[in-house]
Motif scaffolding. Structure first.
Motif, PDB file in Angstrom:
ATOM      1  N   VAL A   7       0.982  -0.777   0.361  1.00 18.09           N
ATOM      2  CA  VAL A   7      -0.170  -0.039   0.304  1.00 18.09           C
ATOM      3  C   VAL A   7       0.606   1.495  -0.535  1.00 18.09           C
ATOM      4  O   VAL A   7       0.906   2.225  -0.834  1.00 18.09           O
ATOM      5  N   ARG A   8       1.812   1.177   0.855  1.00 16.67           N
ATOM      6  CA  ARG A   8       2.996   2.466   0.682  1.00 16.67           C
ATOM      7  C   ARG A   8       3.944   1.536   0.255  1.00 16.67           C
ATOM      8  O   ARG A   8       4.480   1.111   0.999  1.00 16.67           O
ATOM      9  N   TYR A  28      -4.884   5.940  -6.335  1.00 11.97           N
ATOM     10  CA  TYR A  28      -3.599   6.012  -5.354  1.00 11.97           C
ATOM     11  C   TYR A  28      -3.437   4.975  -5.466  1.00 11.97           C
ATOM     12  O   TYR A  28      -2.375   4.259  -4.889  1.00 11.97           O
ATOM     13  N   CYS A  29      -4.816   3.684  -4.913  1.00 11.45           N
ATOM     14  CA  CYS A  29      -4.350   2.870  -4.379  1.00 11.45           C
ATOM     15  C   CYS A  29      -3.982   1.397  -5.903  1.00 11.45           C
ATOM     16  O   CYS A  29      -4.520   1.386  -6.594  1.00 11.45           O
ATOM     17  N   PRO A  68     -13.815   5.209   5.949  1.00 17.29           N
ATOM     18  CA  PRO A  68     -12.133   6.504   5.450  1.00 17.29           C
ATOM     19  C   PRO A  68     -13.147   7.605   4.457  1.00 17.29           C
ATOM     20  O   PRO A  68     -13.704   6.998   3.103  1.00 17.29           O
ATOM     21  N   GLN A  98     -10.740   9.956   3.676  1.00 14.64           N
ATOM     22  CA  GLN A  98      -9.466   9.634   2.916  1.00 14.64           C
ATOM     23  C   GLN A  98      -9.389  11.735   2.240  1.00 14.64           C
ATOM     24  O   GLN A  98      -7.962  12.246   2.146  1.00 14.64           O
ATOM     25  N   ASP A 116      -9.901   7.511   7.535  1.00 14.86           N
ATOM     26  CA  ASP A 116      -8.507   7.175   7.417  1.00 14.86           C
ATOM     27  C   ASP A 116      -8.520   7.874   6.293  1.00 14.86           C
ATOM     28  O   ASP A 116      -9.776   8.425   5.391  1.00 14.86           O
ATOM     29  N   PHE A 117      -7.250   8.813   6.425  1.00 13.44           N
ATOM     30  CA  PHE A 117      -6.924  10.265   5.327  1.00 13.44           C
ATOM     31  C   PHE A 117      -5.622   9.679   4.362  1.00 13.44           C
ATOM     32  O   PHE A 117      -4.787   9.394   5.179  1.00 13.44           O
ATOM     33  N   ILE A 118      -5.486  10.249   3.541  1.00 11.77           N
ATOM     34  CA  ILE A 118      -4.401  10.603   2.772  1.00 11.77           C
ATOM     35  C   ILE A 118      -3.754  11.796   2.413  1.00 11.77           C
ATOM     36  O   ILE A 118      -4.606  12.957   1.589  1.00 11.77           O
ATOM     37  N   PHE A 148      -2.424   9.163   6.490  1.00 10.28           N
ATOM     38  CA  PHE A 148      -0.847   8.275   5.725  1.00 10.28           C
ATOM     39  C   PHE A 148      -0.405   9.841   4.355  1.00 10.28           C
ATOM     40  O   PHE A 148      -0.907  10.555   4.467  1.00 10.28           O
ATOM     41  N   LYS A 149       1.043  10.105   5.146  1.00 12.92           N
ATOM     42  CA  LYS A 149       1.492  10.644   3.597  1.00 12.92           C
ATOM     43  C   LYS A 149       1.480   9.533   2.205  1.00 12.92           C
ATOM     44  O   LYS A 149       1.063   8.849   2.297  1.00 12.92           O
ATOM     45  N   TYR A 150       0.816  10.694   1.179  1.00 12.47           N
ATOM     46  CA  TYR A 150       0.761  10.272   0.207  1.00 12.47           C
ATOM     47  C   TYR A 150       1.628   9.545  -0.355  1.00 12.47           C
ATOM     48  O   TYR A 150       2.911   9.853  -0.517  1.00 12.47           O
ATOM     49  N   SER A 151       2.164   8.156  -0.528  1.00 13.15           N
ATOM     50  CA  SER A 151       3.314   7.368  -1.184  1.00 13.15           C
ATOM     51  C   SER A 151       3.041   6.999  -2.877  1.00 13.15           C
ATOM     52  O   SER A 151       1.919   6.050  -2.854  1.00 13.15           O
ATOM     53  N   ARG A 182       2.615   5.026  -6.228  1.00 11.90           N
ATOM     54  CA  ARG A 182       2.092   3.197  -6.580  1.00 11.90           C
ATOM     55  C   ARG A 182       2.591   3.356  -8.101  1.00 11.90           C
ATOM     56  O   ARG A 182       1.975   3.023  -8.498  1.00 11.90           O
TER      57      ARG A 182
HETATM   58  N1  5AD Z   1      -0.325   6.097  -0.210  1.00 11.70           N
HETATM   59  C1  5AD Z   1      -0.962   6.447   0.941  1.00 11.70           C
HETATM   60  N2  5AD Z   1      -1.663   5.808   1.551  1.00 11.70           N
HETATM   61  C2  5AD Z   1      -2.313   5.161   0.776  1.00 11.70           C
HETATM   62  N3  5AD Z   1      -3.887   3.975   1.019  1.00 11.70           N
HETATM   63  C3  5AD Z   1      -3.905   3.569   0.010  1.00 11.70           C
HETATM   64  N4  5AD Z   1      -2.977   3.596  -0.759  1.00 11.70           N
HETATM   65  C4  5AD Z   1      -2.136   5.055  -0.536  1.00 11.70           C
HETATM   66  C5  5AD Z   1      -0.985   4.938  -0.812  1.00 11.70           C
HETATM   67  N5  5AD Z   1      -0.552   5.101  -2.176  1.00 11.70           N
HETATM   68  C6  5AD Z   1      -4.394   4.245   3.050  1.00 11.70           C
HETATM   69  C7  5AD Z   1      -5.546   4.918   2.377  1.00 11.70           C
HETATM   70  C8  5AD Z   1      -6.479   3.327   2.478  1.00 11.70           C
HETATM   71  C9  5AD Z   1      -5.400   2.816   3.823  1.00 11.70           C
HETATM   72  C10 5AD Z   1      -6.063   1.866   3.618  1.00 11.70           C
HETATM   73  O1  5AD Z   1      -3.987   3.433   3.141  1.00 11.70           O
HETATM   74  O2  5AD Z   1      -5.950   5.891   3.337  1.00 11.70           O
HETATM   75  O3  5AD Z   1      -7.532   4.170   3.396  1.00 11.70           O
END
Ligand code: 5AD
Ligand code: SF4
Length: 478
Positions: A50-51, A175-176, A276, A278, A316-318, A347-350, A352
């Motif tokens: 996921v990250r 993002y996922c 979530p 986000q 959950d938040f990104i 979470f900080k955006y990562s 993928r």
């Molecule tokens: N970067 C950061 N956080 C992410 N999540 C999912 N993909 C990413 C990403 N690329 C977070 C979302 C999700 C949780 C399980 O992980 O918030 O709900």
């Protein structure tokens, strides 16, 4: 001598469940589980994609095993789960000493794959089909069901269990990586789920958590009617012995009134809803392709508050998603302030590789800005969590005891008559208190004395258990 295996698990509850099933399958095939890498003949990592950070940790753990493999070539090193599906031969390229690469849709075959390895057929890579350019049916069939299939299994914790209700995800948030590595959305049949729940109840399980990446998108066609999560909850509710039912993770758009009414009307279903958001900004939600506007999310929150007013809601938040401005972030702050979530995972955006966002949008928010927004949002959420928890001071709550707390584990004081225990309320609040280790798996009452943003601290109460009054998760006495 029986071969010994060691398994390390990172990631979500789905991974925890998969590892539990792998452990059971290997034990059934005659392997022995050990809890220290050095003692193992087979070292397995069940991984998360996921990250980036989660992957980096696995690659460095694999790097550290290179020397061991050179010294003892007979040791087996296996990479299971989401990173195996995502990186495939890249893993063998980066870590040529790895023997096994097995995607989440293939872990059911692990005993057979280890057998092939023992016959010298390594390295082995078994992954499911890629979703692009293949007929859906074929792809679906390549994600094998690793669930219990009516097999009694040895479980480490008797009183709690995860039960998968669906595989995969079709939502494709940009993002996922999950839809790619866990494959197409596929619900399990109600019969299969119920058989598993009944079997778990017979083994003494009292708390069931139904798992799905978007659990409330559950859908099963029966002659003449579609079974949704609300119907499934009703059926699981009828299983004698089960006392608490949870379900995670919810997709905001599928949070129907029927589902909320089921949560309200079925006493065993916990009023705990992980939904979530986000982001709080429409521009960001659109780029994320979340499928709802922030106004719709607020409406959904209002429905929850109307139908299940006592519900604990979590999110959950990104932060720092591509193109997120200060104004976008401020809207997320406003949402967190307004929703008063029980807690949020931030979470900080990562970026993928393999996702739409990676292809389409530059990762243009600098890391220090992501970090600042993360800390800021977390501080706000922590203040709210603390305020919400303070309502519990002086109250007596029902707790399902899980076992020794982390501190008691560390101090290995498990043998003394009273140790620090941990458990959860019906609305998933962690409670820490002193008691006897043999309370694990039982329901007790605890009077709350102190709180932190994530924990309630209390004392065992001698009050009689009145489960009816406790059902709402709100404090049961003043
Ligand atoms: N970067 C950061 N956080 C992410 N999540 C999912 N993909 C990413 C990403 N690329 C977070 C979302 C999700 C949780 C399980 O992980 O918030 O709900
Ligand atoms: Fe990922 Fe979105 Fe599916 Fe959740 S709903 S698993 S965030 S694609």
């Amino acid at each position: 001598m029986r071969k010994r295996f060691y398994i390390e698990t990172v990631g979500c509850q789905m991974n925890e469940l998969d590892s539990e099933l792998v452990v059971a399958a290997l034990q059934e095939a005659g392997y022995e589980q050990v809890f220290q890498r050095q003692q193992a003949d087979i070292i397995l990592f069940n991984t998360c994609s996921v990250r980036q950070h989660a992957e980096d940790k696995i690659y460095s753990a694999l790097g550290r095993l290179k020397h061991l493999k050179e010294q003892k070539p007979g040791k087996v090193i296996g990479v299971l789960g989401c990173m195996a599906q995502k990186d495939q031969e890249l893993i063998l390229k980066r870590a040529p000493h790895v023997d096994l690469v097995v995607g989440p849709g293939q872990v059911a075959r692990l005993p057979e794959l280890l057998e092939s390895l023992a016959q010298g057929k390594g390295p082995i890579m078994e992954v499911s089909l890629d979703r692009r350019g293949q007929p859906r049916q074929k792809v679906q069939a390549s994600f094998l069901n690793p669930d219990r299939q009516n097999r009694p299994i040895v479980r480490p914790v008797k009183h709690q269990a995860f039960v998968r209700v669906m595989f995969g995800c079709d939502k494709f948030c940009t993002y996922c990586i999950v839809p790619k590595v866990r494959g197409p959305e596929q619900s399990r049949s109600p019969q299969e789920i119920l058989e598993e729940v009944r079997q778990l109840a017979d083994q003494g399980c009292v708390e069931i958590t139904l798992l799905g990446q978007t659990v409330n998108s559950y859908r099963w066609q029966e002659p003449g009617r579609t079974i949704r999560l609300a119907d499934l909850l009703q059926r699981v509710h009828e299983v004698p012995g089960i006392r608490r039912i949870r379900f995670v993770t919810n997709y905001p758009r599928d949070m129907s009134r029927e589902l909320l009414q089921a949560v309200r009307d079925l006493p065993k279903v916990c009023p705990y809803l992980h939904v979530p958001a986000q982001s709080g900004s429409n521009a960001v939600l659109k780029r994320m392709k979340r499928g709802y506007t922030i106004e719709e999310y607020y409406e959904m929150l209002a429905s929850i508050r109307e139908i299940v007013p006592e519900a604990a809601i979590t999110s959950d938040f990104i932060v720092g998603f591509c193109g997120e401005t200060e104004e976008d972030f401020e809207q997320t702050v406003r949402l967190v302030e307004a929703a008063r979530f029980k807690n949020s995972f931030i979470f900080k955006y990562s970026p993928r590789p393999g996702t739409k966002a990676y292809e389409l949008f530059p990762d243009d928010v600098p890391d220090e800005v992501k970090r600042r927004r993360n800390n800021e949002l977390l501080a706000i959420q922590n203040r709210i969590s603390l305020e919400e928890n303070q309502r519990f001071i002086g109250q007596t709550v029902e707790v399902l005891v899980e076992g020794p707390s982390k501190m008691a584990e560390r101090q290995s004081e498990k043998n003394s008559s009273s140790i620090q225990l941990t458990g959860r309320t019906v609305c998933d609040r962690i409670v820490v208190f002193e008691g006897s280790a043999d309370l694990a798996g039982q329901f007790v009452k605890v009077t709350i004395k102190e709180v932190s943003p994530v924990t309630l601290f209390g004392e065992l109460s001698l009050a009689r258990l009145d489960t009816h009054a406790d059902r709402l998760g709100a404090p049961v006495s003043a």
